[in-house]
Write a protein that holds these residues in place. Structure first.
Motif, PDB file in Angstrom:
ATOM      1  N   HIS A   1       0.825  -1.211   0.000  1.00  0.00           N
ATOM      2  CA  HIS A   1       0.000   0.000   0.000  1.00  0.00           C
ATOM      3  C   HIS A   1       0.863   1.266   0.000  1.00  0.00           C
ATOM      4  O   HIS A   1       0.585   2.208  -0.746  1.00  0.00           O
ATOM      5  N   SER A   2       1.892   1.286   0.839  1.00  0.00           N
ATOM      6  CA  SER A   2       2.747   2.473   0.863  1.00  0.00           C
ATOM      7  C   SER A   2       3.525   2.607  -0.444  1.00  0.00           C
ATOM      8  O   SER A   2       3.732   3.725  -0.942  1.00  0.00           O
ATOM      9  N   LEU A   3       3.928   1.487  -1.035  1.00  0.00           N
ATOM     10  CA  LEU A   3       4.618   1.544  -2.325  1.00  0.00           C
ATOM     11  C   LEU A   3       3.661   1.938  -3.445  1.00  0.00           C
ATOM     12  O   LEU A   3       4.056   2.611  -4.400  1.00  0.00           O
ATOM     13  N   ALA A   4       2.388   1.509  -3.330  1.00  0.00           N
ATOM     14  CA  ALA A   4       1.390   1.929  -4.318  1.00  0.00           C
ATOM     15  C   ALA A   4       1.181   3.440  -4.254  1.00  0.00           C
ATOM     16  O   ALA A   4       1.046   4.109  -5.282  1.00  0.00           O
ATOM     17  N   ALA A   5       1.147   3.981  -3.036  1.00  0.00           N
ATOM     18  CA  ALA A   5       1.008   5.434  -2.877  1.00  0.00           C
ATOM     19  C   ALA A   5       2.218   6.151  -3.456  1.00  0.00           C
ATOM     20  O   ALA A   5       2.087   7.204  -4.100  1.00  0.00           O
ATOM     21  N   PHE A   6       3.411   5.577  -3.240  1.00  0.00           N
ATOM     22  CA  PHE A   6       4.635   6.157  -3.809  1.00  0.00           C
ATOM     23  C   PHE A   6       4.570   6.142  -5.332  1.00  0.00           C
ATOM     24  O   PHE A   6       4.912   7.122  -5.994  1.00  0.00           O
ATOM     25  N   PHE A   7       4.108   5.016  -5.902  1.00  0.00           N
ATOM     26  CA  PHE A   7       3.985   4.885  -7.358  1.00  0.00           C
ATOM     27  C   PHE A   7       3.011   5.922  -7.913  1.00  0.00           C
ATOM     28  O   PHE A   7       3.312   6.605  -8.910  1.00  0.00           O
ATOM     29  N   ALA A   8       1.845   6.062  -7.264  1.00  0.00           N
ATOM     30  CA  ALA A   8       0.844   7.028  -7.722  1.00  0.00           C
ATOM     31  C   ALA A   8       1.374   8.449  -7.597  1.00  0.00           C
ATOM     32  O   ALA A   8       1.160   9.296  -8.483  1.00  0.00           O
ATOM     33  N   GLU A   9       2.082   8.732  -6.502  1.00  0.00           N
ATOM     34  CA  GLU A   9       2.632  10.065  -6.287  1.00  0.00           C
ATOM     35  C   GLU A   9       3.659  10.414  -7.351  1.00  0.00           C
ATOM     36  O   GLU A   9       3.636  11.508  -7.920  1.00  0.00           O
ATOM     37  N   ARG A  10       4.572   9.468  -7.633  1.00  0.00           N
ATOM     38  CA  ARG A  10       5.593   9.719  -8.653  1.00  0.00           C
ATOM     39  C   ARG A  10       4.963   9.895 -10.039  1.00  0.00           C
ATOM     40  O   ARG A  10       5.384  10.741 -10.817  1.00  0.00           O
ATOM     41  N   LEU A  11       3.953   9.077 -10.345  1.00  0.00           N
ATOM     42  CA  LEU A  11       3.295   9.185 -11.645  1.00  0.00           C
ATOM     43  C   LEU A  11       2.637  10.555 -11.800  1.00  0.00           C
ATOM     44  O   LEU A  11       2.796  11.217 -12.840  1.00  0.00           O
ATOM     45  N   LEU A  12       1.913  10.997 -10.783  1.00  0.00           N
ATOM     46  CA  LEU A  12       1.260  12.305 -10.849  1.00  0.00           C
ATOM     47  C   LEU A  12       2.284  13.429 -10.887  1.00  0.00           C
ATOM     48  O   LEU A  12       2.063  14.460 -11.541  1.00  0.00           O
ATOM     49  N   ASP A  13       3.414  13.260 -10.190  1.00  0.00           N
ATOM     50  CA  ASP A  13       4.455  14.287 -10.216  1.00  0.00           C
ATOM     51  C   ASP A  13       5.027  14.428 -11.630  1.00  0.00           C
ATOM     52  O   ASP A  13       5.252  15.548 -12.103  1.00  0.00           O
TER      53      ASP A  13
END
Length: 325
Positions: free
Chosen positions: A105-117
């Motif tokens: 879950h925390s890695l999924a949030a990191f992935f989503a954050e990086r993608l949006l960035d």
């Protein structure tokens, strides 16, 4: 971290000496303490917005972490932001695991954050491109971004990749493929219409505010660059650094930022000074803040052992295979 700081110092010294050291250093010293405080407040505001987005992601995934500790965990990740693709920021997963947040879950949030960035920086970079009236790029960029988002959210495409991974002969590759699909599926929940628009809005404001810091720096140095163009230059430079996968984008970010400013007509000495100050108040300011929060979380002194010095409880006890993965 020490090697990255040493490399950064060497790169900045070489750049300054090769262009105009006296003018660059004089321009840096010309900025008043009040101007420094205003400039530093902009990146700090940006970090707070991104922390809000991160906490929102965790809430969407069903996790409630005490607010102060959660914000501290998010800011602690900045200590390792000077890593290829900011991958070091995944240290948050270690801290959050102690609050019952599984790594996926925390890695999924990191992935989503990086993608949006990345999407945000691409969109903001168009402000620089617009200075040269290349508006035809806008439509193509938007189509590519839309295609990426549709692909990430597509259950059919995820199923197709899952089938391909399942047919691989290597057990390690099959396991990796399954973890990757699990990660994308968890991240897809954060990229639905509502969370996507909210996350994108916070990203645009946050990164835009950081870009405005470059505008204020240039204004303080007497350079006439409008704030939209300055935001575009900053975003393009950060994007180039991220895509280079060099720790902290060292060298690539500086080259793009300084080169873009010179292309806009800013003299070399001022461009170098602005670039150095901008990197100081964004990248290295973030790293400094992160180190402070790492020390807080690690409980130095009387607080005892910290999270990073010991294995997470569930890993030490071997409670769940999912957490170990």
């Amino acid at each position: 971290m020490i090697l990255t700081v040493a490399l950064a110092f060497l790169i900045y010294l070489i750049i300054a000496l090769s262009l105009n050291w006296e003018k660059s250093s004089g321009a840096i010293l010309s900025i008043s303490p009040v101007e420094w405080m205003i400039i530093l407040s902009l990146p700090l505001f940006s970090y707070c917005l991104r922390a809000i987005r991160w906490c929102g992601y965790m809430a969407l995934l069903g996790h409630r972490v005490p607010l102060f500790q959660h914000i501290a965990v998010y800011f602690a990740g900045f200590a390792f932001t000077a890593t290829p693709g900011k991958i070091g920021e995944t240290v948050r997963s270690t801290y959050l695991e102690h609050h019952g947040v599984p790594y996926r879950h925390s890695l999924a949030a990191f992935f989503a954050e990086r993608l949006l960035d990345v999407i945000t920086l691409i969109l903001l970079s168009l402000l620089f491109v617009s200075a040269f009236s290349h508006y035809q790029l806008l439509g193509g960029v938007i189509l590519v971004i839309a295609g990426v988002l549709v692909a990430v959210r597509s259950e059919r495409l995820q199923g197709w990749f899952a089938d391909r991974f399942a047919k691989l002969s290597s057990p390690k590759l099959r396991t990796f493929g399954q973890h990757f699909i699990d990660l994308v599926q968890a991240a897809a929940a954060l990229l639905k219409s509502g969370p996507l628009l909210a996350g994108l809005a916070l990203g645009l404001i946050g990164w835009g505010v950081e870009g405005c810091a470059l505008h204020l720096i240039l204004a303080g140095l007497g350079a006439d660059v409008s704030w939209p163009v300055a935001v575009g230059v900053y975003s393009l430079a950060i994007l180039a650094g991220a895509l280079s996968f060099i720790p902290g984008g060292l060298g690539s970010t500086e080259a793009v930022m300084g080169g873009s400013l010179i292309l806009l007509g800013v003299d070399a000495g001022t461009a170098v000074a602005a670039m150095l100050i901008c990197r100081l108040v964004t990248l290295w300011f973030a790293v400094t803040i992160g180190l402070v929060f790492v020390l807080v979380l690690e409980g130095t002194g009387s607080a005892g052992k910290g999270y990073l010095s010991e294995a997470p409880p569930s890993l030490a006890a071997g409670e769940t295979q999912d957490t170990q993965d």
